[in-house]
Motif scaffolding. Sequence first.
Motif, PDB file in Angstrom:
ATOM      1  N   SER A 140      41.269  19.501 -60.825  1.00 28.18           N
ATOM      2  CA  SER A 140      41.246  18.110 -61.273  1.00 28.18           C
ATOM      3  C   SER A 140      42.601  17.443 -61.073  1.00 28.18           C
ATOM      4  N   GLN A 141      43.673  18.183 -61.270  1.00 29.13           N
ATOM      5  CA  GLN A 141      45.000  17.604 -61.126  1.00 29.13           C
ATOM      6  C   GLN A 141      45.293  17.154 -59.694  1.00 29.13           C
ATOM      7  N   SER A 142      44.591  17.714 -58.725  1.00 28.41           N
ATOM      8  CA  SER A 142      44.739  17.289 -57.336  1.00 28.41           C
ATOM      9  C   SER A 142      43.564  16.439 -56.872  1.00 28.41           C
ATOM     10  N   GLY A 143      42.652  16.113 -57.772  1.00 26.01           N
ATOM     11  CA  GLY A 143      41.514  15.286 -57.421  1.00 26.01           C
ATOM     12  C   GLY A 143      40.499  15.979 -56.542  1.00 26.01           C
ATOM     13  N   VAL A 144      40.510  17.320 -56.514  1.00 28.22           N
ATOM     14  CA  VAL A 144      39.613  18.081 -55.640  1.00 28.22           C
ATOM     15  C   VAL A 144      38.247  18.229 -56.303  1.00 28.22           C
ATOM     16  N   PRO A 145      37.164  17.801 -55.638  1.00 28.54           N
ATOM     17  CA  PRO A 145      35.835  17.969 -56.237  1.00 28.54           C
ATOM     18  C   PRO A 145      35.425  19.430 -56.274  1.00 28.54           C
ATOM     19  N   PHE A 146      34.633  19.793 -57.271  1.00 25.28           N
ATOM     20  CA  PHE A 146      34.227  21.182 -57.411  1.00 25.28           C
ATOM     21  C   PHE A 146      32.888  21.274 -58.114  1.00 25.28           C
ATOM     22  N   ASP A 147      32.217  22.391 -57.900  1.00 30.16           N
ATOM     23  CA  ASP A 147      31.034  22.780 -58.653  1.00 30.16           C
ATOM     24  C   ASP A 147      31.353  24.058 -59.400  1.00 30.16           C
ATOM     25  N   VAL A 148      30.661  24.287 -60.510  1.00 31.15           N
ATOM     26  CA  VAL A 148      30.795  25.528 -61.280  1.00 31.15           C
ATOM     27  C   VAL A 148      29.456  26.242 -61.270  1.00 31.15           C
ATOM     28  N   LEU A 149      29.465  27.489 -60.891  1.00 31.60           N
ATOM     29  CA  LEU A 149      28.268  28.315 -60.953  1.00 31.60           C
ATOM     30  C   LEU A 149      28.481  29.401 -61.992  1.00 31.60           C
ATOM     31  N   ASP A 150      27.662  29.394 -63.025  1.00 31.18           N
ATOM     32  CA  ASP A 150      27.709  30.427 -64.057  1.00 31.18           C
ATOM     33  C   ASP A 150      26.935  31.632 -63.527  1.00 31.18           C
ATOM     34  N   ALA A 151      27.662  32.648 -63.115  1.00 26.80           N
ATOM     35  CA  ALA A 151      27.032  33.796 -62.464  1.00 26.80           C
ATOM     36  C   ALA A 151      26.225  34.649 -63.418  1.00 26.80           C
ATOM     37  N   THR A 152      26.318  34.400 -64.725  1.00 31.19           N
ATOM     38  CA  THR A 152      25.506  35.157 -65.678  1.00 31.19           C
ATOM     39  C   THR A 152      24.108  34.585 -65.828  1.00 31.19           C
ATOM     40  N   THR A 153      23.898  33.359 -65.377  1.00 31.55           N
ATOM     41  CA  THR A 153      22.593  32.720 -65.546  1.00 31.55           C
ATOM     42  C   THR A 153      21.986  32.255 -64.228  1.00 31.55           C
ATOM     43  N   THR A 154      22.799  32.076 -63.191  1.00 29.12           N
ATOM     44  CA  THR A 154      22.319  31.523 -61.929  1.00 29.12           C
ATOM     45  C   THR A 154      22.595  32.499 -60.796  1.00 29.12           C
ATOM     46  N   PRO A 155      21.573  32.916 -60.066  1.00 30.68           N
ATOM     47  CA  PRO A 155      21.804  33.833 -58.940  1.00 30.68           C
ATOM     48  C   PRO A 155      22.654  33.165 -57.855  1.00 30.68           C
ATOM     49  N   LEU A 156      23.495  33.940 -57.208  1.00 32.45           N
ATOM     50  CA  LEU A 156      24.264  33.464 -56.058  1.00 32.45           C
ATOM     51  C   LEU A 156      23.517  33.875 -54.792  1.00 32.45           C
ATOM     52  N   THR A 157      23.056  32.894 -54.025  1.00 30.86           N
ATOM     53  CA  THR A 157      22.293  33.148 -52.813  1.00 30.86           C
ATOM     54  C   THR A 157      22.937  32.402 -51.648  1.00 30.86           C
ATOM     55  N   THR A 158      22.418  32.642 -50.452  1.00 29.39           N
ATOM     56  CA  THR A 158      22.923  31.876 -49.309  1.00 29.39           C
ATOM     57  C   THR A 158      22.642  30.391 -49.500  1.00 29.39           C
ATOM     58  N   GLN A 159      21.547  30.058 -50.181  1.00 25.12           N
ATOM     59  CA  GLN A 159      21.248  28.648 -50.434  1.00 25.12           C
ATOM     60  C   GLN A 159      22.277  28.023 -51.382  1.00 25.12           C
ATOM     61  N   SER A 160      22.912  28.864 -52.200  1.00 30.78           N
ATOM     62  CA  SER A 160      23.975  28.366 -53.075  1.00 30.78           C
ATOM     63  C   SER A 160      25.195  27.962 -52.273  1.00 30.78           C
ATOM     64  N   LEU A 161      25.366  28.544 -51.100  1.00 29.36           N
ATOM     65  CA  LEU A 161      26.601  28.410 -50.334  1.00 29.36           C
ATOM     66  C   LEU A 161      26.451  27.612 -49.045  1.00 29.36           C
ATOM     67  N   ILE A 162      25.232  27.543 -48.509  1.00 34.79           N
ATOM     68  CA  ILE A 162      25.011  26.916 -47.207  1.00 34.79           C
ATOM     69  C   ILE A 162      23.945  25.842 -47.343  1.00 34.79           C
ATOM     70  N   ALA A 163      24.246  24.635 -46.869  1.00 33.25           N
ATOM     71  CA  ALA A 163      23.294  23.527 -46.945  1.00 33.25           C
ATOM     72  C   ALA A 163      22.154  23.733 -45.950  1.00 33.25           C
ATOM     73  N   SER A 164      21.107  22.930 -46.087  1.00 36.12           N
ATOM     74  CA  SER A 164      19.922  23.083 -45.240  1.00 36.12           C
ATOM     75  C   SER A 164      20.213  22.827 -43.768  1.00 36.12           C
ATOM     76  N   ASP A 165      21.272  22.053 -43.479  1.00 32.91           N
ATOM     77  CA  ASP A 165      21.627  21.801 -42.079  1.00 32.91           C
ATOM     78  C   ASP A 165      22.590  22.843 -41.524  1.00 32.91           C
ATOM     79  N   GLY A 166      22.877  23.896 -42.309  1.00 39.72           N
ATOM     80  CA  GLY A 166      23.732  24.977 -41.841  1.00 39.72           C
ATOM     81  C   GLY A 166      25.208  24.775 -42.102  1.00 39.72           C
ATOM     82  N   VAL A 167      25.576  23.645 -42.716  1.00 42.92           N
ATOM     83  CA  VAL A 167      26.981  23.376 -43.047  1.00 42.92           C
ATOM     84  C   VAL A 167      27.346  24.111 -44.333  1.00 42.92           C
TER      85      VAL A 167
END
Length: 741
Positions: A140-167
């Motif tokens: 926040s101090q550098s104005g960088v946008p971010f998301d938070v993933l709570d790994a205890t409740t939300t699975p980490l998958t490729t869909q979590s990391l890669i958009a539908s267009d492959g970016v």
Amino acid sequence: MTPQPANSVPRSLKRLLPLLTLSLVLAACSQPSSMPLNQSVSGDPSASAPQDHDDHDASRHASEKGHIHEIHAALPGVPRSELPTNAKLAPGTLTVPQGTRLSAQALPSNTQTNKVALKVLILSSGPTDFGLNSAKSMLSQSGVPFDVLDATTTPLTTQSLIASDGVGKYQGIILTDAALTFQSSPNFYSSALDTSEWATLFEYEKAYKVRQLALYGAPTTVPEDYGLRIVPGTEFATGNLNVTAAGKTAFKDLTGNALPLRNAYTYATQLEAVTGVVTQPLLTDDAGRIVAATSATDGRERLILTSAQNPALLHTQILGYGLVQWLTKGVHLGEHRRFLQVDIDDWFVNGSVFDPATGGLRSEPFRLSASDALGARDQQRAIDRAYNVVNNFEYAVMFNGRGAVPSSPATCVPQLYGDQIKDALSSVSRCMAYDFDWVNHTRDHWRMDVMDLPTSTAAIVSNFTIGTQLGLQLSRKSLVTGEHSGLGYMDPTDNGNNNDGGFLQPKQDLGLGRSNPNLITAAVNSGVRYLASNRSIASQWDASCPSCGVPHPMNPNLLLIPRYPNSLGYHVTTPEEATTSYNNLYAPGGAAAYWDHAFDYAELLDVDSTQGVGHLFDGTAWPTYMHQTNLRQYAPGKSLASDWVNAVVEKYARYSTLPLNTLRWDALGAYVERHTREQKALAANAYTAIWNRTFNTVRITPAGAPVPFTLTGLWGGKVYGAYEAYPLTINSVVDIVVRTR
């Protein structure tokens, strides 16, 4: 490296984490009898927001002979239970749950591994994760946008990391600790990610060339090997962090001087030769053991810290900027700048003075003399000359014209004018018309909580008139009301019949909805755009965006600019007065006892300047406010205010090379206004930013109306430190050339 299999912990068990307390995540915290005097104390005593200061209310009725205030002192420190002094990670008992797959999820066929969104992902071990606030704060101090993933409740998958267009969705990954440790049952410590999730994360980082930052870790081989091993029996919570040659390259803003580490559990480590792992120490303890390092393996770049972090601790504040720049490779949305803004309230009027002998107020008030005022000018010039990091420092003087005599001749040598001098302070103020940033503090400093519209208007307009008659260089769009009054922090029984007298104490935070609408109307009609508020009052700053101003709910054309108090009371003029007043609050037996002994002046300056330097490191533009009493020349070339500024800047310059900017209030307001619009647009997903690393361009795509943004890394932008940034506003898709550092 692929995570090591271990006992399985089902996802349903992970979902229990929100019910766990912090005491289950950390080892039992002992509370030291005292805190080191160079410990950072600029944190959140309420644990509700990482940068909050709820000031202690020690208000009292005082003599009407002097100008009185409610006391607003910065709290001396965070509750000791919130410090990570014993934040142990139990590395010897940590297990990584066995995933359902033997390897990472396959990358989608349409991957565009050369493209990533300018956003960071924070992986957290749940709501009691003690590293989460540190991660959020530094981004926040550098104005960088971010998301938070709570790994205890939300699975980490490729869909979590890669958009539908492959970016790739993220340009960087932050682990709040290297293994995402949580206590899943008594004495059983588990990673919040299972083996297949770790493998998926590592595969993403490798394919998309995304860096990983572990804010804290106790390095072993699980869930991956950094080429470091804990040296048993060498853990510490207080010491120094020494910057290596590689550390100076990674942290481009640091001077290279040793950094103080206080009240943060630290695992000292040493190198371990591991095939395929290249580790480079960045920070070491005094014995040469490693406490931070970069580590490369299998095409991935990682950085790990082995000391606990907390946004209130000085080492976290110092390292935050460099960590973000390393993680993002110097290309990100937003920017980080630092400011030295110091306000002096109540110029021209009398002020009450604390009596150390009685603990009350002296019978005679204090008003600046001509020599005091000239000394303030000379001392600000000396500060500007003394430090390479200081850029055009000047005090902002909040003046009350009631005490001024505009007809007194303009001179900095009033003794030469004899009886022509009607008021020496007015004469030297006219002489120094361009030496300070002069800001309207209302004519009489009356409380404006329930003031009528004609009186409110006169209080503002007449003071602008007096400033013009004096020939002062005015910030005409800015206003500071007496005691920040009129904004809903008030005596709820005030009927407006005693605006300059006593009031029922303590005041109450009734919220901005209880602001005086007459003040708001009078300010806007008088051309005011920027109104000072009190950063220590919960309703007067934006906890969801700590670096944002607050558009007033009654009129969004009026932007609130929060200001910090410090521990030099409004009623102290000498070191003895300042120290005794402080000890009456925070020493043993004081109204809000915190320390284990009474301070001398050097200790008071040390503690409070550490809090002040934390405000510089956090990148917000908020001024610290003091009072004309604090400018008394208690000795030749000495005042409490300038002592404090010198102590803050000296401490800052010891560690950082980033320039400290000082803006006049009108320019400060304009900067905060734009910054606030940028941050709100970012939060509203008003545009996307995709970095194409093949061509080293960032494509900005607005979602609707033109939006402002700042891009760090823009080729040819304004240089600040080792990086370039530039503010832009666009109404269509644009590709911007960037460069990494």
